[in-house]
Scaffold this active site. Structure first.
Site, short mmCIF file in Angstrom:
data_model
loop_
_atom_site.label_atom_id
_atom_site.label_comp_id
_atom_site.label_asym_id
_atom_site.label_seq_id
_atom_site.Cartn_x
_atom_site.Cartn_y
_atom_site.Cartn_z
N SER A 1 0.86 -1.09 0.01
CA SER A 1 -0.18 0.11 0.04
C SER A 1 0.80 1.29 0.07
CB SER A 1 -0.90 0.15 1.16
OG SER A 1 -1.58 -1.17 1.32
N1 SAH Z 1 -1.10 -3.60 3.40
C1 SAH Z 1 -0.67 -4.43 2.46
C2 SAH Z 1 -1.68 -4.53 1.35
C3 SAH Z 1 -1.43 -5.81 0.51
S1 SAH Z 1 -2.44 -5.47 -0.80
C4 SAH Z 1 0.79 -4.17 2.33
O1 SAH Z 1 1.17 -2.94 2.46
O2 SAH Z 1 1.47 -4.99 1.76
C5 SAH Z 1 -3.86 -6.65 -0.02
C6 SAH Z 1 -3.81 -7.75 0.11
O3 SAH Z 1 -4.96 -8.29 0.60
C7 SAH Z 1 -3.26 -8.86 -0.60
O4 SAH Z 1 -2.12 -9.39 -0.31
C8 SAH Z 1 -4.06 -9.65 -1.02
O5 SAH Z 1 -3.71 -11.17 -1.49
C9 SAH Z 1 -5.32 -9.77 0.17
N2 SAH Z 1 -6.54 -10.25 0.31
C10 SAH Z 1 -7.42 -10.32 -0.50
N3 SAH Z 1 -8.38 -10.54 -0.29
C11 SAH Z 1 -8.10 -11.24 0.82
C12 SAH Z 1 -9.18 -12.04 1.62
N4 SAH Z 1 -10.36 -12.49 1.66
N5 SAH Z 1 -8.64 -12.40 2.84
C13 SAH Z 1 -7.33 -12.05 3.30
N6 SAH Z 1 -6.36 -11.57 2.38
C14 SAH Z 1 -7.02 -11.08 1.14
#
Ligand code: SAH
Length: 220
Positions: free
Chosen positions: A70
């Site tokens: 993010s």
């Molecule tokens: N705050 C994180 C953002 C990652 S992007 C960072 O800074 O790295 C969002 C993440 O949500 C992804 O890794 C994706 O795989 C995860 N995601 C999507 N749907 C999900 C679900 N139902 N349960 C858990 N994780 C999920």
């Protein structure tokens, strides 16, 4: 990962991080504890070495598996939105990704629970947080749409991927007075929303337009 990478050279200089924090202040982030976390968490260790020089730009970057780390502004904004009314004791994070948001959040709460559906991402996040000495986080490979019943209710829930509609289970796992910060809507039309659970109702506030990867069901 080497100590050299953690201690940092060049791109991780205090000045580079100060510039990022200054920029976030100008964009309206006012919570000092949150700004301090953004200054102190080494974002470069959460991205591929090849992207390290861009780690302190205020931008999302790829972390593999079609996902992104993010944008610092968004991490700061969501964290601040969770805390406006004071400290939170136990917080659930959905979408661990590379663990950057987890690292920003962890020292600000007593207990942090984080769920990620892509196992290799979760494994790497777990390693990085261990390296950083963060110890109050419980990790889970699973579908965060369902929340984490065993540890509910939560003072705060932060969702880092966008569902089309708000998952009922997450609202139910909030304590009265607890807050859910979640991007909602289809790609191109998402808004960041904060729900506050009251005794008899759930209050909804819009925090503006955002762009997130979709929240998906199941695991990978
Ligand atoms: N705050 C994180 C953002 C990652 S992007 C960072 O800074 O790295 C969002 C993440 O949500 C992804 O890794 C994706 O795989 C995860 N995601 C999507 N749907 C999900 C679900 N139902 N349960 C858990 N994780 C999920």
């Amino acid at each position: 990962m080497t100590d050299l990478r953690l201690s940092g050279i060049g791109m991780t200089s205090a000045r580079t991080r100060d510039r990022l924090v200054q920029r976030l202040r100008e964009q309206g982030i006012a919570n000092l504890a949150v700004l301090e976390r953004i200054r102190n968490v080494p974002r470069h260790i959460f991205v591929d070495e090849a992207l390290g020089s861009r780690a302190y730009e205020d931008t999302a970057l790829p972390i593999g598996y079609g996902q992104t780390i993010s944008q610092p502004y968004i991490v700061a904004r969501m964290t601040e939105a969770l805390f406006e009314a004071g400290a939170a004791d136990s917080v659930l994070e959905v979408g661990t990704g590379c663990g950057y948001q987890t690292a920003v959040l962890a020292p600000l709460v007593a207990r942090l629970y984080t769920i990620e559906r892509i196992e290799p991402l979760l494994a790497r996040a777990r390693e990085r947080l261990k390296e950083l000495g963060v110890r109050n986080v419980r990790f889970r490979h699973g579908d965060g749409t369902l929340g984490w019943r065993a540890h509910a209710p939560f003072d705060g829930i932060l969702v880092a991927a966008a569902p089309l509609t708000v998952p009922e289970a997450l609202v139910k796992q909030l304590r009265v007075g607890g807050r859910l910060v979640v991007p909602v809507g289809p790609e191109g039309e998402q808004e960041l929303v904060r729900f506050t659970r009251r005794e008899q109702a759930v209050q909804r506030e819009s925090l503006g337009a955002v762009a997130f990867v979709p929240l998906l069901g199941g695991t990978a």
